[in-house]
Design a protein around this motif. Structure first.
Motif, PDB file in Angstrom:
ATOM      1  N   ALA A 128       0.720  -1.079  -0.010  1.00  0.00           N
ATOM      2  CA  ALA A 128       0.005   0.072   0.022  1.00  0.00           C
ATOM      3  C   ALA A 128       0.846   1.364  -0.015  1.00  0.00           C
ATOM      4  O   ALA A 128       0.443   2.277  -0.220  1.00  0.00           O
ATOM      5  CB  ALA A 128      -0.960   0.074   1.279  1.00  0.00           C
ATOM      6  N   ASN A 129       2.085   1.108   0.294  1.00  0.00           N
ATOM      7  CA  ASN A 129       2.963   2.108   0.255  1.00  0.00           C
ATOM      8  C   ASN A 129       4.168   2.723  -0.785  1.00  0.00           C
ATOM      9  O   ASN A 129       5.147   2.425  -0.711  1.00  0.00           O
ATOM     10  CB  ASN A 129       3.877   2.198   1.531  1.00  0.00           C
ATOM     11  CG  ASN A 129       2.940   2.684   2.683  1.00  0.00           C
ATOM     12  OD1 ASN A 129       2.628   3.847   2.668  1.00  0.00           O
ATOM     13  ND2 ASN A 129       2.791   1.669   3.838  1.00  0.00           N
TER      14      ASN A 129
ATOM     15  N   LYS B 237       5.887   0.598  -7.297  1.00  0.00           N
ATOM     16  CA  LYS B 237       6.921  -0.339  -7.410  1.00  0.00           C
ATOM     17  C   LYS B 237       6.934  -0.748  -8.774  1.00  0.00           C
ATOM     18  O   LYS B 237       5.960  -1.240  -9.312  1.00  0.00           O
ATOM     19  CB  LYS B 237       6.860  -1.423  -6.529  1.00  0.00           C
ATOM     20  CG  LYS B 237       6.598  -1.023  -4.984  1.00  0.00           C
ATOM     21  CD  LYS B 237       6.115  -2.096  -4.077  1.00  0.00           C
ATOM     22  CE  LYS B 237       5.893  -1.301  -2.866  1.00  0.00           C
ATOM     23  NZ  LYS B 237       4.545  -0.862  -2.593  1.00  0.00           N
TER      24      LYS B 237
ATOM     25  N   LYS C 239      11.345   0.875  -5.068  1.00  0.00           N
ATOM     26  CA  LYS C 239      10.231   1.440  -4.369  1.00  0.00           C
ATOM     27  C   LYS C 239      10.149   3.037  -4.271  1.00  0.00           C
ATOM     28  O   LYS C 239      11.338   3.503  -4.354  1.00  0.00           O
ATOM     29  CB  LYS C 239      10.329   1.330  -2.901  1.00  0.00           C
ATOM     30  CG  LYS C 239       9.806  -0.249  -2.573  1.00  0.00           C
ATOM     31  CD  LYS C 239       9.953  -0.561  -0.925  1.00  0.00           C
ATOM     32  CE  LYS C 239       8.450  -0.344  -0.158  1.00  0.00           C
ATOM     33  NZ  LYS C 239       8.733  -0.632   1.507  1.00  0.00           N
TER      34      LYS C 239
HETATM   35  N1  LIG Z   1      13.216  -7.769  -1.416  1.00  0.00           N
HETATM   36  C1  LIG Z   1      11.884  -8.526  -2.066  1.00  0.00           C
HETATM   37  N2  LIG Z   1      12.224  -9.560  -2.763  1.00  0.00           N
HETATM   38  C2  LIG Z   1      10.814 -10.076  -3.242  1.00  0.00           C
HETATM   39  N3  LIG Z   1       9.720  -9.478  -3.008  1.00  0.00           N
HETATM   40  C3  LIG Z   1       9.700  -8.374  -2.050  1.00  0.00           C
HETATM   41  C4  LIG Z   1      10.724  -7.890  -1.278  1.00  0.00           C
HETATM   42  N4  LIG Z   1      10.255  -6.910  -0.532  1.00  0.00           N
HETATM   43  C5  LIG Z   1       8.991  -7.011  -0.720  1.00  0.00           C
HETATM   44  N5  LIG Z   1       8.561  -7.930  -1.513  1.00  0.00           N
HETATM   45  C6  LIG Z   1       7.025  -8.161  -2.114  1.00  0.00           C
HETATM   46  O1  LIG Z   1       6.534  -6.950  -2.244  1.00  0.00           O
HETATM   47  C7  LIG Z   1       5.470  -6.636  -1.547  1.00  0.00           C
HETATM   48  C8  LIG Z   1       5.556  -5.127  -1.298  1.00  0.00           C
HETATM   49  O2  LIG Z   1       6.693  -4.777  -0.750  1.00  0.00           O
HETATM   50  P1  LIG Z   1       6.850  -3.887   0.636  1.00  0.00           P
HETATM   51  O3  LIG Z   1       6.159  -4.678   1.617  1.00  0.00           O
HETATM   52  O4  LIG Z   1       8.022  -3.517   0.825  1.00  0.00           O
HETATM   53  O5  LIG Z   1       5.733  -2.604   0.226  1.00  0.00           O
HETATM   54  P2  LIG Z   1       4.891  -1.448   0.880  1.00  0.00           P
HETATM   55  O6  LIG Z   1       3.898  -0.958  -0.148  1.00  0.00           O
HETATM   56  O7  LIG Z   1       5.716  -0.667   1.811  1.00  0.00           O
HETATM   57  O8  LIG Z   1       4.076  -2.639   1.857  1.00  0.00           O
HETATM   58  P3  LIG Z   1       2.810  -2.356   3.030  1.00  0.00           P
HETATM   59  O9  LIG Z   1       1.459  -2.164   2.396  1.00  0.00           O
HETATM   60  O10 LIG Z   1       3.243  -3.130   3.941  1.00  0.00           O
HETATM   61  O11 LIG Z   1       3.288  -0.914   3.500  1.00  0.00           O
HETATM   62  C9  LIG Z   1       5.463  -7.424  -0.214  1.00  0.00           C
HETATM   63  O12 LIG Z   1       4.427  -7.828   0.300  1.00  0.00           O
HETATM   64  C10 LIG Z   1       6.335  -8.651  -0.775  1.00  0.00           C
HETATM   65  O13 LIG Z   1       5.222  -9.515  -1.229  1.00  0.00           O
END
Ligand SMILES: Nc1ncnc2c1ncn2[C@@H]1O[C@H](COP(=O)(O)OP(=O)(O)OP(=O)(O)O)[C@@H](O)[C@H]1O
Ligand SMILES: [Mg+2]
Length: 295
Positions: free
Chosen positions: A19-20, A23, A36
């Motif tokens: 959600a943040n 990507k 990101k």
């Molecule tokens: N290093 C990585 N290698 C492979 N897949 C990853 C990696 N980091 C994250 N992911 C996948 O990508 C998704 C999104 O990454 P991330 O959790 O960092 O995003 P976010 O938008 O900050 O999430 P949230 O909704 O928890 O805030 C994760 O839920 C996971 O499934």
């Protein structure tokens, strides 16, 4: 540190949820990374984009310095409509035949329970860890509490059940604990320069951010845990063991050099991060360790 422009690198079709922020998947030095982008600052209306890319980078570097397996992160830039954005590249730790499965999915596997995979009640999480048989129980319990303690240190409010997990190898039907990922919600990513200055000059504001906020994503009796209250209460022996394990490993000189060598941020932001980290270390972790040693 060499400044990297990720704009013109080869892209992959892999998609990432979360959600943040946006990507994309790119190839850098023959390896796949998730880039990101900074999300909009939803809570702080005075800010366009949050600082979560820096939180991700510094948070992951801190895990790395404590020798806890964690994704590799690199800060760089990416041009969008002629404007450079600062992004964090997270090395994709999956590979052919090996996928990430989050803790929520493990929780769903507990077929005799009513628990919802994304529910973060501590008791249910600990029960799932205890009852599962996909990875070593002690190792998983230790990882959970290590993460809880490091997240308390870096002030991470978002270690929900989708933000940690396992690597499943479909070729061998085997599972291991995945490296730590998603530290983007630590270190107050929505603090702008005005807020940082206020926190650095007003002790009440700083102490509020040590003792009260952020809370953990994990809940006790339906309420989000306050890191200080929970850790200092020494009510959970496994949490106490993690305090004994992790606290002596944190070297504030190393932490200082991580923060002060972070590219793209100014002196105010460096001072802000370092102050938050030093205060949380001494008032939550060191304080609890002394208490544990005195009993
Ligand atoms: N290093 C990585 N290698 C492979 N897949 C990853 C990696 N980091 C994250 N992911 C996948 O990508 C998704 C999104 O990454 P991330 O959790 O960092 O995003 P976010 O938008 O900050 O999430 P949230 O909704 O928890 O805030 C994760 O839920 C996971 O499934
Ligand atoms: Mg996430």
């Amino acid at each position: 540190m060499k400044e990297i422009d990720f704009t013109d690198l080869d892209k992959r079709k892999k998609l990432y949820d979360g959600a943040n922020g946006n990507k994309i998947s790119i190839i850098y030095n023959n390896e796949q990374y998730m880039l990101k982008f900074p999300p909009t600052a939803k809570i702080n209306k005075n800010m366009n984009y949050s600082n979560s890319c820096f939180s991700e980078y510094i948070g992951c570097k801190i895990y790395e310095s404590l020798k806890i397996p964690v994704q590799k992160t690199i800060l760089g830039t990416y041009k969008v409509k002629g404007k450079n954005k600062i992004v964090v590249a997270c090395k994709d730790f999956t590979k052919h035949g090996v996928v990430l499965q989050d803790f929520a999915s493990l929780k769903n596997q507990m077929i005799d329970s009513e628990r919802n995979g994304y529910g973060t009640e501590l008791f249910d999480i600990l029960n799932t860890i205890d009852e599962q048989n996909v990875v070593n129980r002690e190792e998983l319990l230790d990882r959970f509490w290590d993460m809880f303690v490091v997240d308390a240190f870096i002030g991470n409010w978002d270690r929900h059940n989708g933000n940690w997990g396992f690597l499943y190898d479909s070729r061998t039907d085997s599972m291991e604990i995945a490296p730590v990922y998603d530290c983007g919600s630590s270190l107050f990513p929505q603090a702008d320069e005005l807020i940082m200055k206020e926190i650095l000059t007003n002790d009440n504001e700083l102490m509020y951010r040590v003792f009260e906020i952020p809370t953990s994503a994990i809940m006790l009796n339906g309420k989000k845990i306050k890191y200080f209250d929970f850790i200092v209460s020494i009510q959970d022996e496994n949490c106490n063991r993690a305090i004994r394990r992790i606290t002596p490993k944190i070297n504030m000189e190393d932490i200082k050099s991580i923060v002060f060598s972070t590219p793209y941020i100014n002196d105010l932001q460096k001072k802000f991060y370092y102050t938050i980290l030093s205060e949380r270390k001494s008032r939550i972790l060191d304080f609890t360790l002394r208490k544990l040693k005195s009993i």
